[in-house]
Design a protein around this motif. Sequence first.
Motif, mmCIF file in Angstrom:
data_model
loop_
_atom_site.group_PDB
_atom_site.id
_atom_site.type_symbol
_atom_site.label_atom_id
_atom_site.label_comp_id
_atom_site.label_asym_id
_atom_site.label_seq_id
_atom_site.Cartn_x
_atom_site.Cartn_y
_atom_site.Cartn_z
ATOM 1 N N GLY A 25 0.772 -1.243 0.000
ATOM 2 C CA GLY A 25 0.000 0.000 0.000
ATOM 3 C C GLY A 25 0.800 1.288 0.000
ATOM 4 O O GLY A 25 0.222 2.370 0.093
ATOM 5 N N PHE A 26 2.113 1.207 -0.119
ATOM 6 C CA PHE A 26 2.948 2.401 -0.128
ATOM 7 C C PHE A 26 3.133 2.917 -1.553
ATOM 8 O O PHE A 26 3.122 2.152 -2.506
ATOM 9 N N THR A 27 3.325 4.219 -1.679
ATOM 10 C CA THR A 27 3.792 4.797 -2.929
ATOM 11 C C THR A 27 5.316 4.745 -2.844
ATOM 12 O O THR A 27 5.896 5.200 -1.854
ATOM 13 N N VAL A 28 5.963 4.182 -3.858
ATOM 14 C CA VAL A 28 7.412 3.993 -3.800
ATOM 15 C C VAL A 28 8.081 4.694 -4.974
ATOM 16 O O VAL A 28 7.731 4.474 -6.126
ATOM 17 N N LEU A 29 9.040 5.561 -4.654
ATOM 18 C CA LEU A 29 9.908 6.183 -5.647
ATOM 19 C C LEU A 29 11.229 5.451 -5.580
ATOM 20 O O LEU A 29 11.749 5.221 -4.493
ATOM 21 N N GLU A 30 11.774 5.073 -6.715
ATOM 22 C CA GLU A 30 13.037 4.337 -6.731
ATOM 23 C C GLU A 30 14.136 5.184 -7.357
ATOM 24 O O GLU A 30 13.897 5.912 -8.315
ATOM 25 N N ALA A 31 15.337 5.054 -6.786
ATOM 26 C CA ALA A 31 16.486 5.790 -7.309
ATOM 27 C C ALA A 31 17.757 4.998 -7.043
ATOM 28 O O ALA A 31 17.864 4.299 -6.036
ATOM 29 N N ALA A 32 18.724 5.143 -7.951
ATOM 30 C CA ALA A 32 20.004 4.450 -7.817
ATOM 31 C C ALA A 32 21.043 5.299 -7.094
ATOM 32 O O ALA A 32 22.005 4.768 -6.554
ATOM 33 N N ASP A 33 20.852 6.629 -7.103
ATOM 34 C CA ASP A 33 21.864 7.506 -6.525
ATOM 35 C C ASP A 33 21.227 8.837 -6.125
ATOM 36 O O ASP A 33 20.024 9.033 -6.271
ATOM 37 N N ILE A 34 22.063 9.746 -5.651
ATOM 38 C CA ILE A 34 21.585 11.045 -5.174
ATOM 39 C C ILE A 34 20.880 11.830 -6.274
ATOM 40 O O ILE A 34 19.827 12.423 -6.040
ATOM 41 N N THR A 35 21.429 11.819 -7.466
ATOM 42 C CA THR A 35 20.834 12.575 -8.570
ATOM 43 C C THR A 35 19.435 12.058 -8.886
ATOM 44 O O THR A 35 18.483 12.838 -8.994
ATOM 45 N N THR A 59 24.177 9.543 4.666
ATOM 46 C CA THR A 59 24.085 10.718 5.528
ATOM 47 C C THR A 59 24.039 12.009 4.715
ATOM 48 O O THR A 59 23.291 12.920 5.049
ATOM 49 N N HIS A 60 24.804 12.071 3.642
ATOM 50 C CA HIS A 60 24.790 13.266 2.790
ATOM 51 C C HIS A 60 23.409 13.440 2.151
ATOM 52 O O HIS A 60 22.831 14.535 2.179
ATOM 53 N N LEU A 61 22.882 12.366 1.580
ATOM 54 C CA LEU A 61 21.567 12.432 0.946
ATOM 55 C C LEU A 61 20.481 12.728 1.982
ATOM 56 O O LEU A 61 19.589 13.532 1.732
ATOM 57 N N ALA A 62 20.565 12.109 3.143
ATOM 58 C CA ALA A 62 19.564 12.338 4.185
ATOM 59 C C ALA A 62 19.516 13.807 4.583
ATOM 60 O O ALA A 62 18.431 14.378 4.751
ATOM 61 N N ARG A 63 20.673 14.430 4.722
ATOM 62 C CA ARG A 63 20.702 15.856 5.069
ATOM 63 C C ARG A 63 20.079 16.706 3.965
ATOM 64 O O ARG A 63 19.338 17.649 4.239
ATOM 65 N N ARG A 64 20.379 16.377 2.717
ATOM 66 C CA ARG A 64 19.806 17.138 1.596
ATOM 67 C C ARG A 64 18.286 17.005 1.566
ATOM 68 O O ARG A 64 17.566 17.976 1.363
ATOM 69 N N LEU A 65 17.796 15.785 1.766
ATOM 70 C CA LEU A 65 16.352 15.560 1.736
ATOM 71 C C LEU A 65 15.651 16.189 2.933
ATOM 72 O O LEU A 65 14.523 16.666 2.819
ATOM 73 N N ALA A 66 16.316 16.197 4.080
ATOM 74 C CA ALA A 66 15.717 16.776 5.282
ATOM 75 C C ALA A 66 15.454 18.269 5.121
ATOM 76 O O ALA A 66 14.528 18.809 5.736
ATOM 77 N N GLU A 67 16.240 18.930 4.292
ATOM 78 C CA GLU A 67 15.986 20.339 4.027
ATOM 79 C C GLU A 67 14.639 20.536 3.344
ATOM 80 O O GLU A 67 13.922 21.488 3.614
ATOM 81 N N ARG A 68 14.305 19.617 2.452
ATOM 82 C CA ARG A 68 13.046 19.723 1.718
ATOM 83 C C ARG A 68 11.884 19.092 2.486
ATOM 84 O O ARG A 68 10.755 19.578 2.412
ATOM 85 N N TYR A 69 12.155 17.992 3.180
ATOM 86 C CA TYR A 69 11.120 17.261 3.921
ATOM 87 C C TYR A 69 11.539 17.124 5.385
ATOM 88 O O TYR A 69 12.025 16.080 5.795
ATOM 89 N N PRO A 70 11.362 18.157 6.184
ATOM 90 C CA PRO A 70 11.855 18.115 7.565
ATOM 91 C C PRO A 70 11.197 17.045 8.427
ATOM 92 O O PRO A 70 11.768 16.623 9.424
ATOM 93 N N HIS A 71 10.024 16.573 8.060
ATOM 94 C CA HIS A 71 9.339 15.531 8.837
ATOM 95 C C HIS A 71 9.749 14.114 8.420
ATOM 96 O O HIS A 71 9.366 13.140 9.053
ATOM 97 N N MET A 72 10.525 14.000 7.354
ATOM 98 C CA MET A 72 10.883 12.702 6.782
ATOM 99 C C MET A 72 11.754 11.881 7.736
ATOM 100 O O MET A 72 12.652 12.398 8.369
ATOM 101 N N SER A 73 11.458 10.595 7.814
ATOM 102 C CA SER A 73 12.292 9.645 8.547
ATOM 103 C C SER A 73 13.189 8.931 7.549
ATOM 104 O O SER A 73 12.877 8.870 6.354
#
Length: 118
Positions: A25-35, A59-73
């Motif tokens: 039941g999840f919406t899933v986005l798939e990616a191979a790398d940061i880009t 950790t680098h990607l998590a920090r970048r994503l947290a800027e856009r989605y601060p509630h993201m786990s």
Amino acid sequence: MNTILFVEDEHASRAVFGEFLRNEGFTVLEAADITEATDACREVSEPVDLSIIDIKSGTHLARRLAERYPHMSVLFIGDSEEMSQRPPRIKYGYLRKPFTAKALLKSIRALIRSAVAT
């Protein structure tokens, strides 16, 4: 419904676990790398609730994503829990490779429950 970003360089793992999570039941986005991860997030209007990221680049990607989605786990996956730096202000968990689909789902649900509780 929760949106999950699954970042893993192994295509077969992304495909198998991505399909499993969609069937749960999840919406899933798939990616191979940061880009690819950044591009995938830009293409959706709903927020990304949780990211599954290989700990090697995580950790680098998590920090970048947290800027856009601060509630993201973040659920880090990998052979070792070694992180060069713990990501600040990010709710995260860790799942050791190799793992089963059942273990992945259990870890995801625990992080989602934890995020809702705070």
